[in-house]
Design a protein around this motif. Structure first.
Motif, short mmCIF file in Angstrom:
data_model
loop_
_atom_site.label_atom_id
_atom_site.label_comp_id
_atom_site.label_asym_id
_atom_site.label_seq_id
_atom_site.Cartn_x
_atom_site.Cartn_y
_atom_site.Cartn_z
N PRO A 136 33.04 21.46 2.76
CA PRO A 136 34.12 20.89 3.59
C PRO A 136 35.35 21.81 3.60
O PRO A 136 35.60 22.56 2.66
N ASP A 137 36.11 21.72 4.68
CA ASP A 137 37.28 22.59 4.86
C ASP A 137 38.35 22.41 3.79
O ASP A 137 39.14 23.32 3.57
N ASP A 138 38.39 21.26 3.14
CA ASP A 138 39.44 21.02 2.13
C ASP A 138 39.07 21.56 0.75
O ASP A 138 39.82 21.40 -0.20
N LEU A 139 37.90 22.21 0.65
CA LEU A 139 37.46 22.80 -0.61
C LEU A 139 37.29 24.30 -0.43
O LEU A 139 37.13 24.79 0.68
N GLN A 140 37.29 25.01 -1.56
CA GLN A 140 37.15 26.46 -1.54
C GLN A 140 36.11 26.89 -2.56
O GLN A 140 36.14 26.43 -3.71
N VAL A 141 35.21 27.78 -2.18
CA VAL A 141 34.20 28.32 -3.08
C VAL A 141 34.68 29.69 -3.56
O VAL A 141 35.10 30.52 -2.77
N THR A 142 34.61 29.90 -4.87
CA THR A 142 35.04 31.17 -5.44
C THR A 142 34.18 31.47 -6.66
O THR A 142 33.31 30.69 -7.02
N GLN A 143 34.42 32.60 -7.30
CA GLN A 143 33.67 32.92 -8.51
C GLN A 143 34.56 33.60 -9.53
O GLN A 143 35.53 34.27 -9.18
#
Length: 181
Positions: A53-60
């Protein structure tokens, strides 16, 4: 260090590529991840990003500051902090923490980190095993007991409804010419 290490001490270290984490004031360092580990992490990020969803962010590889004496760096994470640039998150900003198990991280990724992530209130935890084949273990927090409950174990297709509907082939995470072990 007398009295143990703190997150202030972590901030004083140079940016030298070492992964430093704290467990109750004990400084833990780990070597650079293997190419297989990083390929899986990168491919997982892409797979999650496709449906996120647009209100979340995927990172590492971004730090979670659990407390002054606890700090962990999940391999992949999904956060609610999409509006700012940061090198660390608070636990309440993390929706999902993912660890990819390697030879030197088995106890931390299977026992210690899930217990402490749950205690910190991180809603979802995934563990990716790479022994014989790649298997994704998904878990959701039981807020009453502050422990994770299994929600699935996937060797072919990761198909779950939470934290959002996700359907992804495990083969998409698997590096080319993959040999377990």
């Amino acid at each position: 260090m007398a009295g143990g290490w703190t997150t202030d001490d972590l901030d004083a270290f140079p940016e030298d590529g070492y992964r430093r984490e704290l467990l109750d004031g004990v400084l833990m360092t780990s070597p650079s991840p293997t190419n297989i580990h990083q390929i899986i992490a990168g491919r997982l990020m892409v797979a999650l990003e496709e449906s996120c969803p647009d209100d979340l962010q995927v990172t590492q590889g971004v730090e979670i500051r659990v407390s002054k004496r606890r700090s962990f760096i999940p391999d992949v994470l999904v956060t609610t902090g999409t509006q700012r640039r940061t090198s660390k998150y608070e636990p309440h900003e993390v929706m999902l923490a993912v660890e990819i198990v390697s030879d030197g991280s088995q106890t931390m990724d299977r026992i210690t980190k899930p217990a402490l992530y749950a205690q910190a209130g991180i809603p979802y935890y995934w563990r990716i095993e790479t022994d014989k084949v790649i298997v994704v273990h998904t878990q959701k927090i039981d807020l009453t007991d502050e422990i994770y409950q299994p929600t699935g174990q996937f060797a072919d297709v990761v198909k779950i409804d939470e934290p959002w509907p996700i359907s992804s082939l495990v083969s998409r995470l698997t590096p080319r010419h993959y040999r377990a072990g």
